[in-house]
Design an enzyme around this catalytic site. Structure first.
Site: not given
Length: 320
Positions: A74, A232, A234
């Site tokens: 990430c 994000d 993820h």
């Protein structure tokens, strides 16, 4: 534009209310929007959904026997996101896929996850499949931009967490991407930095923050009062390669995500793009208001010999 219109329509159908008072400014990468009512300004939504978002990918080939970066990549993906949006700001005429192909999930792409893993292993002693911290990700950007001749972008990484030395910075030709990998607290961001972090979003040369929560990096691009908006990484999509490109909508997000300033992890990287001497001078004026985050010095002090009373430490805690 058609894709962004679909994103806005999809988002507005489920949109949470803007609960801040009318007239509250939203600062987005150095410029602002004024929210007039409980709805989000459409220009803000359009710009948010237009940002390039690089996320986890699966089905990756040639990555040290790893088929996906889910669970460990990430910070790399957030760093790629910062770099991709920096390139788009620097070269707004570049076609979309000519930018994202620089980050394709294949060894030959100049800023691929393969390249980050390779530099991380060689220069930072990070085994493949391990999480990157702020200084490692910044070092990789510097090395990879230096290696790639196809992009006119020089990178300067602050030393000792916050220090920028003019004699070194301005040895590099413009444009310069200035990266500040730092730690602003122990377990959480120290409150003394709150106001300066908020001011960063108002600086015209600001190109984002990478970091976020422990072992969970994001890309922060906007703020409204003490709420920070982020992209994000993820979310896992199939690998994007130049021969099998992923759909464009996998490089954008159709939702607004926020966390409060108090929730930030103290380890992060601040990015600023200085395209010319005028922007460098303008940034230096703003720097005076964020002097605890970015410190300017004329020259780097000499390192004392080990037998002296004081030894300057060249190593920066990478927040692993």
């Amino acid at each position: 534009m058609e894709l962004m219109a679909r994103f806005i329509e999809r988002y507005l159908h489920f949109a949470p209310s803007n609960t801040e008072p009318p007239g509250t400014f939203i600062w987005f990468l150095g410029h602002s929007y004024k929210s007039e009512d409980s709805r989000w300004p459409e220009e803000f939504l359009l710009d948010s959904f237009s940002l390039i978002t690089i996320t986890y990918r699966s089905g990756i080939e040639g990555l040290e026997n790893l088929a996906s970066d889910a669970g460990w990549g990430c910070m790399i993906r957030s760093t790629q996101t910062l770099l991709a949006n920096t390139i788009r700001k620097l070269y707004p005429e570049k076609p979309f896929f000519s930018i994202v192909n620089l980050f394709a999930d294949e060894p030959a792409a100049p800023f691929s996850i393969h390249q980050f893993v390779s530099v991380g292993k060689q220069a930072c002693d990070i085994p493949p499949g391990q999480w990157f911290g702020p200084s490692a990700s910044s070092a990789c950007v510097s090395r990879l931009c230096e290696q790639y001749d196809g992009l006119d972008l020089n990178v300067y990484v602050a030393k000792h967490g916050t220090s920028v030395y003019r004699d070194q910075l301005f040895q590099k030709p413009f444009p310069i991407l200035l990266l500040i990998p730092t730690r602003l607290g122990i377990d959480a961001v120290n409150e003394i930095y709150y106001e300066q972090i908020l001011r960063v979003f108002e600086i015209p040369s600001f190109v984002g923050i990478t970091g976020g929560r422990p072992r969970s990096a994001h890309y922060f691009y906007a703020r409204q009062n003490h709420q920070l908006f982020y992209l994000d990484p993820h979310c896992t999509f199939s690998a994007h390669t130049t021969t099998q490109p992923a759909s464009e909508d996998t490089f954008h997000t159709a939702s607004l995500r926020r966390i409060s300033l108090q929730e930030l992890d103290p380890c992060m990287v601040f990015g600023f793009l200085l395209r010319n001497s005028d922007e460098a001078e303008e940034f230096e004026q703003h720097q005076k208001k964020i002097a605890d985050i970015v410190q300017y010095f004329d020259v780097e002090p000499k390192v004392f010999d080990s037998h002296d009373d004081f030894v300057m430490d060249d190593n920066f805690d990478d927040c692993f």
